[in-house]
Design an enzyme around this catalytic site. Structure first.
Site, short mmCIF file in Angstrom:
data_model
loop_
_atom_site.label_atom_id
_atom_site.label_comp_id
_atom_site.label_asym_id
_atom_site.label_seq_id
_atom_site.Cartn_x
_atom_site.Cartn_y
_atom_site.Cartn_z
N HIS A 298 1.02 -1.20 -0.11
CA HIS A 298 0.06 0.06 -0.05
C HIS A 298 1.02 1.16 0.02
O HIS A 298 1.52 1.73 1.08
CB HIS A 298 -0.94 0.08 1.29
N HIS B 77 1.64 5.36 -1.94
CA HIS B 77 1.38 6.54 -2.67
C HIS B 77 2.46 7.10 -3.02
O HIS B 77 3.43 7.23 -2.17
CB HIS B 77 0.53 7.59 -1.87
N VAL B 78 2.65 7.18 -4.59
CA VAL B 78 3.85 7.81 -5.12
C VAL B 78 3.56 9.17 -5.80
O VAL B 78 4.56 9.76 -6.10
CB VAL B 78 4.97 6.85 -5.82
N ARG B 79 2.21 9.50 -5.85
CA ARG B 79 2.08 10.77 -6.68
C ARG B 79 2.62 10.74 -7.97
O ARG B 79 2.53 9.65 -8.67
CB ARG B 79 2.47 12.17 -6.01
N ASN C 38 -5.08 6.91 -6.41
CA ASN C 38 -5.74 8.45 -5.92
C ASN C 38 -4.97 9.48 -6.46
O ASN C 38 -4.53 10.45 -5.73
CB ASN C 38 -6.16 8.51 -4.58
N LYS D 64 -9.16 -0.21 -6.02
CA LYS D 64 -9.51 0.31 -4.79
C LYS D 64 -10.78 0.86 -4.58
O LYS D 64 -11.26 1.73 -5.44
CB LYS D 64 -8.16 1.41 -4.73
N HIS E 231 -10.65 1.25 1.44
CA HIS E 231 -10.53 2.33 2.46
C HIS E 231 -11.77 1.99 3.19
O HIS E 231 -12.55 2.50 3.02
CB HIS E 231 -10.31 3.64 1.76
N HIS F 284 -5.02 -0.43 5.74
CA HIS F 284 -4.40 0.16 6.73
C HIS F 284 -5.23 0.15 8.18
O HIS F 284 -6.00 1.33 8.31
CB HIS F 284 -4.10 1.55 6.43
N LEU G 229 -5.16 9.43 7.47
CA LEU G 229 -6.54 8.84 7.60
C LEU G 229 -6.35 7.34 7.20
O LEU G 229 -5.75 6.96 6.03
CB LEU G 229 -7.38 9.55 6.47
N ASP H 119 1.28 2.82 3.41
CA ASP H 119 0.49 4.04 3.44
C ASP H 119 1.36 5.31 3.22
O ASP H 119 0.87 6.17 4.01
CB ASP H 119 -0.58 4.03 4.37
N HIS I 82 3.17 14.49 1.21
CA HIS I 82 2.45 15.78 0.70
C HIS I 82 3.25 16.86 1.13
O HIS I 82 4.36 16.84 2.14
CB HIS I 82 1.34 16.14 1.81
N ALA J 39 -4.07 14.85 4.98
CA ALA J 39 -3.79 13.79 5.64
C ALA J 39 -2.84 12.94 4.65
O ALA J 39 -2.91 12.92 3.52
CB ALA J 39 -5.23 13.09 5.64
O1 DOR Z 1 -3.59 9.46 5.14
C1 DOR Z 1 -3.88 9.40 4.10
N1 DOR Z 1 -3.33 9.84 2.99
N2 DOR Z 1 -4.90 8.59 4.06
C2 DOR Z 1 -5.42 8.04 2.52
O2 DOR Z 1 -6.27 7.43 2.57
C3 DOR Z 1 -4.82 8.83 1.65
C4 DOR Z 1 -3.37 9.22 1.68
C5 DOR Z 1 -2.96 10.19 0.54
O3 DOR Z 1 -3.23 9.95 -0.64
O4 DOR Z 1 -2.39 11.36 1.02
ZN ZN Z 2 -3.48 4.98 1.33
#
Ligand code: DOR
Ligand code: ZN
Length: 351
Positions: free
Chosen positions: A16, A18-20, A44, A102, A139, A177, A222, A250, A254, A266
């Site tokens: 799980h 996130h790499v943007r 996402n 997802k 989620h 998560h 989150l 996770d 940011h 988050a």
């Molecule tokens: O804290 C979080 N950040 N929870 C998520 O479900 C998404 C993630 C994000 O993409 O920043």
């Molecule tokens: Zn996530």
């Protein structure tokens, strides 16, 4: 150095992550590629990664962001919307590099506004996923603003997830998560084909960490950090060695300014020290013997993937996490910024 000061692990996977995209992608992928053989990349983005064509293109951008000698492989997930076509599921299955889809309840988290408002409207898609063996990554939080933010995961189990696992009795499901004792109990007691990922932050911190000496935006994610009772339940479950639980960081980068804001985003960035943080958590539990299976066996086995060849080594030696890392034109504040971590990554032996 004694054997107890070096941990040799089969090369792990992060199920799980996130790499943007764009410059942010280039800034964060090397951290994960240094530690993990594979990672399941969350879809996402804005706009979200909804189709096989979009996932294939995104996968190539991630591959292009790897260090030159890296064999790190991104694995993909499609973002479910009310417009997802059942035919897309067939295409995804044939693709090979797409592990599932997802489910973001609309409004639950970062870039979830294109997500799902009524899970029943997805029955035809879920039916096809069940047939083809693609996994639903969930989620698990309700979005009703009337529901206390700390109760949203438990409420989701009762209102959505428990009925879903019964209505689709063969659908493979990963509850992503997990953060609560209720979720631990649900997953450990669930039918075959249900598993969960656990982040480092939910093993290492409770909700007090959001308010230690003042408000701590870099500890906001989150699902939000929960009570000590919940953290202990998660810890006991991973320390038991159950194959139902596996590694999913996770890690969610940011920009610093987006976190240090009157309405901060988050997400906790942990990719710079992901395995080291899990080692710390497992060591505190006296459960280091179970770390390798959590990090390198259970997830691969659940997804029907071969376990990785090759190993990585963690050395018991302190290092201080930088205050910031570059993040495109911005900067990124990592988990434990300016603080010490007791395990250090030593070498990476490629498969
Ligand atoms: O804290 C979080 N950040 N929870 C998520 O479900 C998404 C993630 C994000 O993409 O920043
Ligand atoms: Zn996530």
């Amino acid at each position: 150095m004694t054997a107890s000061e070096v941990l040799t692990l089969r090369r792990p996977d992060d199920f799980h992550l996130h790499v943007r995209d764009g410059q942010a992608l280039a800034a964060v992928v090397p951290f994960t590629a240094a530690r993990f053989a594979r990672a399941l990349i969350m879809p996402n983005l804005r706009p979200p990664v909804r189709t096989v064509a979009e996932a294939s293109a995104y996968r190539e951008r991630i591959r292009a962001a790897r260090p030159a000698d890296s064999r790190f492989e991104p694995l993909m997930s499609l973002y479910l919307t009310h417009h997802t076509a059942p035919e897309e599921i067939e295409l995804a299955r044939r693709h090979g590099g797409i592990l599932g889809c997802k489910l973001y309840p609309a409004g639950a988290t970062t870039h979830s506004d294109a997500g799902v408002t009524d899970i029943r409207a997805l029955d035809a898609v879920l039916e096809r996923m069940q047939e083809t063996g693609l996994t639903l990554q969930v989620h698990g939080e309700v979005t009703d603003p009337q529901v206390d933010v700390f109760d949203r995961e438990a409420r989701f189990i009762d209102q959505v997830l428990a009925p879903l696992t019964e209505r689709f009795a063969h659908l493979r499901i990963v509850f992503e998560h997990i953060t609560t004792r209720a979720a631990v109990q649900f997953v450990l007691g669930a039918r075959a084909g249900v598993a969960a990922t656990v982040t480092p932050q939910h093993l290492l911190m409770n909700r007090n960490a959001l308010f230690t000496g003042g408000i701590r935006p870099h500890h906001y994610c989150l699902p939000v950090l929960k009570s000590e009772v919940d953290r202990e339940a998660l810890c006991a479950a991973v320390a038991s060695g159950t194959p139902r639980l596996f590694l999913g960081t996770d890690s969610a980068p940011h920009a610093r300014t987006a976190k240090e804001s009157a309405c901060g985003c988050a997400g906790i960035f942990s990719a710079h020290a992901a395995l080291e943080l899990y080692a710390e958590a497992f060591e505190a539990l006296g459960a280091l013997a179970h770390l390798e299976a959590f990090a390198a066996h259970h997830g691969a086995d659940f997804y029907g993937l071969a376990r990785n060849e090759g190993h990585i080594r963690l050395v018991k030696s302190h290092w201080t996490v930088p205050e910031r890392y570059p993040f495109g034109t911005e900067e990124l504040v990592p988990l434990r910024a300016g603080e010490r971590i007791g395990w250090r990554l030593e070498t990476v032996a490629h498969a």
